[in-house]
Design a protein around this motif. Structure first.
Motif, PDB file in Angstrom:
ATOM      1  N   THR A 120      14.663  64.711  60.898  1.00  0.00           N
ATOM      2  CA  THR A 120      15.862  64.431  61.688  1.00  0.00           C
ATOM      3  C   THR A 120      17.053  65.206  61.146  1.00  0.00           C
TER       4      THR A 120
ATOM      5  N   ASP B 151      16.554  68.876  62.251  1.00  0.00           N
ATOM      6  CA  ASP B 151      16.807  69.013  63.691  1.00  0.00           C
ATOM      7  C   ASP B 151      18.302  68.973  63.974  1.00  0.00           C
ATOM      8  N   CYS B 152      18.994  68.024  63.351  1.00  0.00           N
ATOM      9  CA  CYS B 152      20.429  67.890  63.574  1.00  0.00           C
ATOM     10  C   CYS B 152      21.165  69.140  63.084  1.00  0.00           C
TER      11      CYS B 152
ATOM     12  N   CYS C 235      23.650  67.679  56.649  1.00  0.00           N
ATOM     13  CA  CYS C 235      22.257  67.437  57.035  1.00  0.00           C
ATOM     14  C   CYS C 235      21.290  68.316  56.250  1.00  0.00           C
TER      15      CYS C 235
ATOM     16  N   ALA D 282      21.675  64.428  68.724  1.00  0.00           N
ATOM     17  CA  ALA D 282      21.089  64.737  67.420  1.00  0.00           C
ATOM     18  C   ALA D 282      21.845  64.023  66.303  1.00  0.00           C
ATOM     19  N   CYS D 283      23.159  64.001  66.395  1.00  0.00           N
ATOM     20  CA  CYS D 283      23.964  63.324  65.369  1.00  0.00           C
ATOM     21  C   CYS D 283      23.742  61.814  65.398  1.00  0.00           C
TER      22      CYS D 283
ATOM     23  N   ALA E 144      23.699  67.569  73.480  1.00  0.00           N
ATOM     24  CA  ALA E 144      22.581  67.659  72.535  1.00  0.00           C
ATOM     25  C   ALA E 144      23.050  67.365  71.114  1.00  0.00           C
ATOM     26  N   CYS E 145      24.209  67.861  70.764  1.00  0.00           N
ATOM     27  CA  CYS E 145      24.741  67.636  69.426  1.00  0.00           C
ATOM     28  C   CYS E 145      25.045  66.152  69.211  1.00  0.00           C
TER      29      CYS E 145
ATOM     30  N   CYS F 165      20.258  61.232  63.823  1.00  0.00           N
ATOM     31  CA  CYS F 165      20.284  61.493  62.385  1.00  0.00           C
ATOM     32  C   CYS F 165      21.119  60.432  61.661  1.00  0.00           C
TER      33      CYS F 165
ATOM     34  N   VAL G 137      20.658  71.966  65.636  1.00  0.00           N
ATOM     35  CA  VAL G 137      21.438  71.750  66.859  1.00  0.00           C
ATOM     36  C   VAL G 137      22.916  71.997  66.577  1.00  0.00           C
TER      37      VAL G 137
ATOM     38  N   CYS H 193      27.494  62.673  60.258  1.00  0.00           N
ATOM     39  CA  CYS H 193      26.932  62.618  61.613  1.00  0.00           C
ATOM     40  C   CYS H 193      27.826  61.820  62.549  1.00  0.00           C
TER      41      CYS H 193
END
Length: 133
Positions: A57, A60-61, A35, A93-94, A89-90, A97, A64, A118
């Motif tokens: 994105t 952010d990923c 990422c 986020a994945c 959360a992971c 993304c 996290v 991701c």
């Protein structure tokens, strides 16, 4: 990576499957790197204005993922609720993304690679999370 080796040296009992944990940590660290690199590559594209959301994105990923990998690597005073929340959360986020990068994958190889990282991270986190229930 030395994830498995380090987990095997932990002197106390763990409440997690060490193999699933190692796989998750390695996927998470790999995703963070992908990422970060994808965001940087997006910033170098001529069409950078069209990739703003992708960059955001990606970053952010990566953030996290970084936090999740660090918490999952610690076991003294382990709190399953925190680990579950970070894994959730992971995964989110994945997913976000991966979805964003897939939209650009046909034009930008770095987005294709990032989307794959991701998806692999999302799956590894889900496997670990499912084992915790």
């Amino acid at each position: 990576m030395r994830t498995t080796e380090m987990l095997q040296t932990y002197p106390r009992t763990m409440n997690l499957d060490r193999e699933l944990l190692a796989a998750a940590i390695e996927a998470i660290v790999g995703c963070s790197q992908a990422c970060t690199a994808c965001a940087d590559a997006c910033l170098s594209e001529d069409s950078v204005a069209d990739l703003r959301k992708c960059v955001r994105t990606n970053l952010d990923c990566a953030d996290v993922c970084d936090a999740t990998s660090r918490v999952l690597s610690r076991h003294t005073g382990y709190d399953a609720n925190i680990s579950r929340a970070l894994l959730d959360a992971c995964i989110a986020a994945c997913r976000a993304c991966g979805d964003e990068c897939e939209q650009h994958a046909s034009m930008h190889e770095h987005c294709r690679v990032c989307a794959e990282a991701c998806r692999a991270c999302e799956a590894a986190c889900q496997d670990l999370l499912s084992s915790m229930s």
